[in-house]
Motif scaffolding. Structure first.
Motif, PDB file in Angstrom:
ATOM      1  N   PRO A 377       0.761  -1.130  -0.120  1.00 38.46           N
ATOM      2  CA  PRO A 377       0.051   0.106   0.191  1.00 38.46           C
ATOM      3  C   PRO A 377       0.764   1.333  -0.024  1.00 38.46           C
ATOM      4  O   PRO A 377       1.915   1.268   0.389  1.00 38.46           O
ATOM      5  CB  PRO A 377      -0.763  -0.238   1.126  1.00 38.46           C
ATOM      6  N   SER A 378       0.590   2.440  -0.260  1.00 36.32           N
ATOM      7  CA  SER A 378       0.998   3.858  -0.589  1.00 36.32           C
ATOM      8  C   SER A 378       1.734   4.107   0.697  1.00 36.32           C
ATOM      9  O   SER A 378       3.055   4.372   0.720  1.00 36.32           O
ATOM     10  CB  SER A 378       0.214   4.952  -1.211  1.00 36.32           C
ATOM     11  N   PRO A 417     -10.411  -1.004   0.587  1.00 38.15           N
ATOM     12  CA  PRO A 417      -9.930  -0.157  -0.443  1.00 38.15           C
ATOM     13  C   PRO A 417      -8.798   0.891   0.401  1.00 38.15           C
ATOM     14  O   PRO A 417      -7.950   1.453  -0.350  1.00 38.15           O
ATOM     15  CB  PRO A 417     -11.088   0.461  -0.877  1.00 38.15           C
ATOM     16  N   GLU A 418      -9.090   1.391   1.598  1.00 36.09           N
ATOM     17  CA  GLU A 418      -8.392   2.473   2.156  1.00 36.09           C
ATOM     18  C   GLU A 418      -7.075   1.858   2.571  1.00 36.09           C
ATOM     19  O   GLU A 418      -6.181   2.504   2.545  1.00 36.09           O
ATOM     20  CB  GLU A 418      -9.168   2.986   3.495  1.00 36.09           C
ATOM     21  N   GLN A 419      -7.118   0.619   3.250  1.00 36.95           N
ATOM     22  CA  GLN A 419      -5.944   0.001   3.738  1.00 36.95           C
ATOM     23  C   GLN A 419      -5.048  -0.502   2.498  1.00 36.95           C
ATOM     24  O   GLN A 419      -3.762  -0.387   2.907  1.00 36.95           O
ATOM     25  CB  GLN A 419      -6.070  -1.160   4.643  1.00 36.95           C
ATOM     26  N   CYS A 420      -5.632  -0.737   1.444  1.00 37.56           N
ATOM     27  CA  CYS A 420      -4.601  -1.437   0.386  1.00 37.56           C
ATOM     28  C   CYS A 420      -4.592  -0.282  -0.859  1.00 37.56           C
ATOM     29  O   CYS A 420      -4.334  -0.612  -1.864  1.00 37.56           O
ATOM     30  CB  CYS A 420      -5.402  -2.579  -0.023  1.00 37.56           C
ATOM     31  N   ALA A 421      -4.902   0.943  -0.572  1.00 38.46           N
ATOM     32  CA  ALA A 421      -4.824   1.971  -1.732  1.00 38.46           C
ATOM     33  C   ALA A 421      -3.396   1.773  -2.103  1.00 38.46           C
ATOM     34  O   ALA A 421      -2.352   1.960  -1.452  1.00 38.46           O
ATOM     35  CB  ALA A 421      -5.051   3.440  -0.925  1.00 38.46           C
ATOM     36  N   GLY A 422      -3.337   1.883  -3.475  1.00 41.28           N
ATOM     37  CA  GLY A 422      -2.030   1.923  -4.255  1.00 41.28           C
ATOM     38  C   GLY A 422      -1.155   0.875  -4.193  1.00 41.28           C
ATOM     39  O   GLY A 422      -0.216   0.309  -5.138  1.00 41.28           O
ATOM     40  N   ALA A 423      -1.875  -0.492  -3.584  1.00 44.16           N
ATOM     41  CA  ALA A 423      -1.208  -1.849  -3.750  1.00 44.16           C
ATOM     42  C   ALA A 423      -1.474  -2.502  -5.088  1.00 44.16           C
ATOM     43  O   ALA A 423      -2.534  -2.593  -5.466  1.00 44.16           O
ATOM     44  CB  ALA A 423      -1.443  -2.749  -2.678  1.00 44.16           C
ATOM     45  N   GLU A 424      -0.358  -2.967  -5.630  1.00 40.52           N
ATOM     46  CA  GLU A 424      -0.686  -3.650  -6.992  1.00 40.52           C
ATOM     47  C   GLU A 424      -0.565  -5.197  -6.528  1.00 40.52           C
ATOM     48  O   GLU A 424       0.369  -5.334  -5.834  1.00 40.52           O
ATOM     49  CB  GLU A 424       0.289  -3.229  -8.063  1.00 40.52           C
TER      50      GLU A 424
END
Length: 458
Positions: A377-378, A417-424
């Motif tokens: 995550p970001s 979605p908040e905790q994993c924002a930016g994770a590919e």
């Protein structure tokens, strides 16, 4: 207003001593007085060398007056150190210095020791210098009165002087002097025996020449047992009245160019001629008793200086060793530190600290992991890129384990979605093609032109 100095100077060996340890110099621009000390001939060497060195600044000033005076006094002190290094027999010598330098508009003062400078203006005497003596420090602390200081057994012990052994801290100031003022420089052969009120009277009356003579005579009449030296000068406005050009005066020990008997003009030391001891110099009145020359006791006790270059080398070596040891300890400490950071877009554990010193590497990868930064995550990716401090290697491993848990959490269906924002999502690893099952047909074989599999019956 342009000003100059009209001056007179006089130095008397006194009625007790056999040699003059005072030196001085006077010109329309520069006034100097030095009172040497150290016993034997060392005092006259110190004062003479100091005056001869400083008088070289008697030229139109090309810089700030205080800088010129400070530099000249420091050069004189350095010259004394050179002489002591060549001839250890004069180790312990020293001198006071009090001087004034004019640039035609201002007059600056330099002072070290207990010789004094005074000013008379409209008949009122003012002391311009502060004695660098043990008793003066007691007066400043309120532990001694001025009357008590006059009879104190250590009243002549200096705490500051030119001696070639210590860093100098001269008193420097620009004086408030105007045309019509009269100034006096004098050794303690005057001030130890004449009260200020009498100095004021003698300094106010007559010309500079008569004032100089009167002060010396009065000091000797009061029983001065020291050399007596004075410089008297009037501050005169140029153009106000004709000022006759006068040749500079050099007097006292400096006029005789005093130096150690064993030091020739070449500066090379040979052997020292025998000198008379304090016990031998009895004037018949007991003034130079076996107790020793009072000039030898004038300094606060200091350790003798020997092998100055060897001492400096030892000090430098010790400092370098301490600095090297400190750097080694600092480096060892850095190599006990760990943090989790980024290495080639992947997570890694580093040993050391994330700092750069030219020529020195303070960090290296300790453990690398196949964890891509873009799978984080970001907010976690930013933490890793900045470096996450760890208390040790095991703690760093736990941090990496927690990062892997976060990646796994974000790889599940319907992640936060908040905790994993930016994770590919991690890229799938390549795998071998599956083995065919026994019931499944094998790979299709190529057919011949008749549409029958190769190898069939004809």
């Amino acid at each position: 207003m342009t000003i100059t100095l009209r001056y007179a100077a006089l130095s008397d060996v006194g009625r007790v001593r056999k040699n003059n340890e005072d030196s001085g110099y006077a010109s329309a621009r520069l006034l100097l007085l030095a009172d040497g000390m150290g016993g034997m001939e060392a005092g006259e060497v110190a004062s003479s060398v100091t005056v001869q060195t400083i008088r070289k600044i008697d030229e139109p000033p090309a810089a700030d007056l205080l800088e010129i005076l400070a530099g000249a006094v420091q050069r004189a002190n350095d010259r004394l150190a050179e002489i002591i290094e060549v001839d250890a027999s004069v180790d312990g010598m020293g001198t006071t210095i009090t001087g004034m330098l004019s640039d035609g508009e201002r007059i600056a003062l330099v002072h070290v020791g207990d010789s004094r400078a005074y000013r008379v203006r409209e008949g009122r005497l003012k002391q311009l210098t502060r004695d660098h003596t043990f008793v003066q420090s007691l007066i400043d602390e309120g532990r001694l009165t001025r009357d008590e200081a006059k009879v104190h057994p250590h009243r002549s012990v200096l705490i500051r002087a030119l001696d070639g052994r210590q860093e100098l801290e001269p008193d420097l100031s620009v004086l408030d002097l105007v045309a019509g003022d009269r100034v006096l420089l004098c050794s303690d052969g005057v001030t130890d025996f004449l009260p200020d009120v009498e100095i004021e009277q003698l300094l106010t009356d007559g010309t500079v020449d008569s004032a100089a003579v009167d002060i010396v005579r009065a000091s000797l009449a009061r029983g001065s047992n020291d050399n007596v030296t004075v410089v008297v000068a009037d501050v005169v406005e140029v153009g106000e009245e004709p000022v006759a050009a006068e040749d500079p005066m050099i007097f006292g020990a400096a006029a005789e160019d005093a130096r150690p008997r064993s030091v020739h003009d070449s500066g090379v030391r040979t052997t020292r001629s025998p000198s008379t001891t304090a016990d031998d110099e009895d004037d018949g009145d007991g003034s130079r008793a076996a107790a020793g020359d009072p000039e030898e006791l004038r300094y606060a006790p200091r350790a003798p200086l020997r092998f100055i270059w060897l001492r400096r080398l030892v000090v430098i070596t010790v400092v370098l060793v301490l600095v090297g040891l400190g750097l080694k300890l600092l480096y060892d400490w850095t190599q006990r530190q760990y943090y989790v950071g980024a290495s080639q877009d992947q997570v890694a554990i580093f040993r050391g600290i994330d700092q750069t010193i030219p020529g020195l590497t303070l960090t290296r990868v300790e453990v690398g992991y196949d964890i891509a930064l873009n799978s984080l995550p970001s907010y976690l990716r930013q933490d890793v890129e900045e470096g996450i401090s760890a208390e040790g290697l095991e703690h760093a491993r736990r941090i990496v384990g927690n990062l892997q848990d976060d990646i796994d959490e974000c790889s599940r269906p319907n992640p936060d979605p908040e905790q994993c924002a930016g994770a590919e999502p991690p890229e799938p690893s390549p795998s071998e093609p599956p083995e065919p099952s026994p019931n499944e047909p094998g790979p299709t074989e190529a057919t011949d032109g008749a549409g029958q599999a190769g190898g069939g019956r004809p």
